[in-house]
Design a protein around this motif. Structure first.
Motif, PDB file in Angstrom:
ATOM      1  N   ILE A  62       0.840  -1.206   0.000  1.00  0.00           N
ATOM      2  CA  ILE A  62       0.000   0.000   0.000  1.00  0.00           C
ATOM      3  C   ILE A  62       0.873   1.253   0.000  1.00  0.00           C
ATOM      4  CG2 ILE A  62      -1.614   1.371   1.397  1.00  0.00           C
ATOM      5  CD1 ILE A  62      -2.836  -1.362   2.273  1.00  0.00           C
ATOM      6  N   LEU A  63       1.860   1.283   0.875  1.00  0.00           N
ATOM      7  CA  LEU A  63       2.745   2.452   0.946  1.00  0.00           C
ATOM      8  C   LEU A  63       3.554   2.627  -0.336  1.00  0.00           C
ATOM      9  CD1 LEU A  63       3.998   2.258   4.639  1.00  0.00           C
ATOM     10  CD2 LEU A  63       2.290   3.813   3.658  1.00  0.00           C
ATOM     11  N   LYS A  64       3.944   1.522  -0.947  1.00  0.00           N
ATOM     12  CA  LYS A  64       4.683   1.597  -2.212  1.00  0.00           C
ATOM     13  C   LYS A  64       3.806   2.219  -3.300  1.00  0.00           C
ATOM     14  CE  LYS A  64       7.330  -1.239  -5.413  1.00  0.00           C
ATOM     15  NZ  LYS A  64       7.768  -2.606  -5.735  1.00  0.00           N
ATOM     16  N   TYR A  65       2.538   1.812  -3.365  1.00  0.00           N
ATOM     17  CA  TYR A  65       1.601   2.394  -4.322  1.00  0.00           C
ATOM     18  C   TYR A  65       1.432   3.896  -4.060  1.00  0.00           C
ATOM     19  CZ  TYR A  65      -2.720   3.636  -6.646  1.00  0.00           C
ATOM     20  OH  TYR A  65      -3.656   4.283  -7.412  1.00  0.00           O
ATOM     21  N   VAL A  66       1.274   4.253  -2.798  1.00  0.00           N
ATOM     22  CA  VAL A  66       1.106   5.665  -2.441  1.00  0.00           C
ATOM     23  C   VAL A  66       2.343   6.465  -2.857  1.00  0.00           C
ATOM     24  CG1 VAL A  66       0.917   7.265  -0.480  1.00  0.00           C
ATOM     25  CG2 VAL A  66      -0.556   5.253  -0.604  1.00  0.00           C
ATOM     26  N   ALA A  67       3.531   5.915  -2.569  1.00  0.00           N
ATOM     27  CA  ALA A  67       4.776   6.637  -2.860  1.00  0.00           C
ATOM     28  C   ALA A  67       5.081   6.707  -4.356  1.00  0.00           C
ATOM     29  CB  ALA A  67       5.941   5.980  -2.123  1.00  0.00           C
ATOM     30  N   GLN A  68       4.789   5.650  -5.081  1.00  0.00           N
ATOM     31  CA  GLN A  68       5.166   5.614  -6.494  1.00  0.00           C
ATOM     32  C   GLN A  68       4.097   6.157  -7.430  1.00  0.00           C
ATOM     33  OE1 GLN A  68       6.300   1.521  -7.251  1.00  0.00           O
ATOM     34  NE2 GLN A  68       8.428   1.998  -6.791  1.00  0.00           N
ATOM     35  N   ILE A  69       2.832   6.100  -7.031  1.00  0.00           N
ATOM     36  CA  ILE A  69       1.760   6.485  -7.947  1.00  0.00           C
ATOM     37  C   ILE A  69       0.923   7.653  -7.396  1.00  0.00           C
ATOM     38  CG2 ILE A  69      -0.298   5.655  -9.163  1.00  0.00           C
ATOM     39  CD1 ILE A  69       1.624   3.580  -9.953  1.00  0.00           C
ATOM     40  N   ALA A  70       0.342   7.449  -6.217  1.00  0.00           N
ATOM     41  CA  ALA A  70      -0.658   8.396  -5.723  1.00  0.00           C
ATOM     42  C   ALA A  70      -0.085   9.788  -5.420  1.00  0.00           C
ATOM     43  CB  ALA A  70      -1.354   7.827  -4.490  1.00  0.00           C
ATOM     44  N   LEU A  71       0.980   9.857  -4.637  1.00  0.00           N
ATOM     45  CA  LEU A  71       1.516  11.177  -4.273  1.00  0.00           C
ATOM     46  C   LEU A  71       2.097  11.933  -5.468  1.00  0.00           C
ATOM     47  CD1 LEU A  71       3.046  10.542  -0.732  1.00  0.00           C
ATOM     48  CD2 LEU A  71       0.963  11.780  -1.329  1.00  0.00           C
ATOM     49  N   PHE A  88      10.335  11.129   1.909  1.00  0.00           N
ATOM     50  CA  PHE A  88      10.469  10.490   3.214  1.00  0.00           C
ATOM     51  C   PHE A  88       9.904   9.073   3.179  1.00  0.00           C
ATOM     52  CE2 PHE A  88       8.732   9.608   7.481  1.00  0.00           C
ATOM     53  CZ  PHE A  88       9.910   9.649   8.216  1.00  0.00           C
ATOM     54  N   LEU A  89       8.736   8.916   2.591  1.00  0.00           N
ATOM     55  CA  LEU A  89       8.118   7.602   2.476  1.00  0.00           C
ATOM     56  C   LEU A  89       8.973   6.663   1.633  1.00  0.00           C
ATOM     57  CD1 LEU A  89       5.654   5.907   3.198  1.00  0.00           C
ATOM     58  CD2 LEU A  89       4.472   6.920   1.249  1.00  0.00           C
ATOM     59  N   GLY A  90       9.542   7.175   0.560  1.00  0.00           N
ATOM     60  CA  GLY A  90      10.430   6.367  -0.271  1.00  0.00           C
ATOM     61  C   GLY A  90      11.652   5.882   0.489  1.00  0.00           C
ATOM     62  N   VAL A  91      12.207   6.729   1.322  1.00  0.00           N
ATOM     63  CA  VAL A  91      13.363   6.334   2.139  1.00  0.00           C
ATOM     64  C   VAL A  91      12.972   5.245   3.126  1.00  0.00           C
ATOM     65  CG1 VAL A  91      14.987   7.125   3.916  1.00  0.00           C
ATOM     66  CG2 VAL A  91      14.611   8.506   1.866  1.00  0.00           C
ATOM     67  N   LEU A  92      11.837   5.407   3.796  1.00  0.00           N
ATOM     68  CA  LEU A  92      11.378   4.374   4.733  1.00  0.00           C
ATOM     69  C   LEU A  92      11.145   3.047   4.028  1.00  0.00           C
ATOM     70  CD1 LEU A  92       8.836   6.288   7.010  1.00  0.00           C
ATOM     71  CD2 LEU A  92      11.204   5.688   7.499  1.00  0.00           C
ATOM     72  N   LEU A  93      10.554   3.086   2.842  1.00  0.00           N
ATOM     73  CA  LEU A  93      10.322   1.853   2.085  1.00  0.00           C
ATOM     74  C   LEU A  93      11.645   1.232   1.632  1.00  0.00           C
ATOM     75  CD1 LEU A  93       7.243   2.957  -0.021  1.00  0.00           C
ATOM     76  CD2 LEU A  93       7.267   1.280   1.827  1.00  0.00           C
ATOM     77  N   GLY A  94      12.591   2.058   1.270  1.00  0.00           N
ATOM     78  CA  GLY A  94      13.909   1.549   0.894  1.00  0.00           C
ATOM     79  C   GLY A  94      14.610   0.867   2.051  1.00  0.00           C
ATOM     80  N   ILE A  95      14.518   1.446   3.232  1.00  0.00           N
ATOM     81  CA  ILE A  95      15.110   0.838   4.428  1.00  0.00           C
ATOM     82  C   ILE A  95      14.427  -0.490   4.728  1.00  0.00           C
ATOM     83  CG2 ILE A  95      15.349   1.079   6.934  1.00  0.00           C
ATOM     84  CD1 ILE A  95      15.699   4.131   6.414  1.00  0.00           C
ATOM     85  N   SER A  96      13.106  -0.511   4.628  1.00  0.00           N
ATOM     86  CA  SER A  96      12.367  -1.746   4.881  1.00  0.00           C
ATOM     87  C   SER A  96      12.757  -2.829   3.881  1.00  0.00           C
ATOM     88  CB  SER A  96      10.862  -1.482   4.815  1.00  0.00           C
ATOM     89  OG  SER A  96      10.141  -2.663   5.033  1.00  0.00           O
ATOM     90  N   ALA A  97      12.864  -2.479   2.609  1.00  0.00           N
ATOM     91  CA  ALA A  97      13.236  -3.451   1.579  1.00  0.00           C
ATOM     92  C   ALA A  97      14.654  -3.974   1.808  1.00  0.00           C
ATOM     93  CB  ALA A  97      13.117  -2.822   0.197  1.00  0.00           C
TER      94      ALA A  97
END
Length: 76
Positions: free
Chosen positions: A10-19, A51-60
């Motif tokens: 969900i967060l990946k979709y928000v970061a890559q598409i929605a925002l 910021f969201l992209g960085v958090l997702l990158g850390i998680s990945a």
């Protein structure tokens, strides 16, 4: 930091598409219709998205390291 798959997707979709789409839409409409604070709103959306992209990158990265460690243990 690691999050479950559903939240990650969900967060990946928000970061890559929605925002990015929302920022582009507001920027275009602000220019056409004179909406207020175009730069400030788009700048805020971009900052949140980064910021969201960085958090997702850390998680990945955490997930990948964890899986590599498990794979290495299984092959030994």
């Amino acid at each position: 930091m690691q999050i479950n798959d559903k939240v990650y997707n969900i967060l990946k979709y928000v970061a890559q598409i929605a925002l990015p789409a929302l920022g582009t839409l507001y920027f275009a409409l602000a220019g056409i219709w004179g909406f207020p604070y175009g730069e400030e709103i788009v700048g805020t959306i971009t900052a949140v998205d980064t910021f969201l992209g960085v958090l997702l990158g850390i998680s990945a990265a955490t997930y990948s390291r964890k899986n590599q460690a498990i794979d290495n243990k299984e092959t030994k």
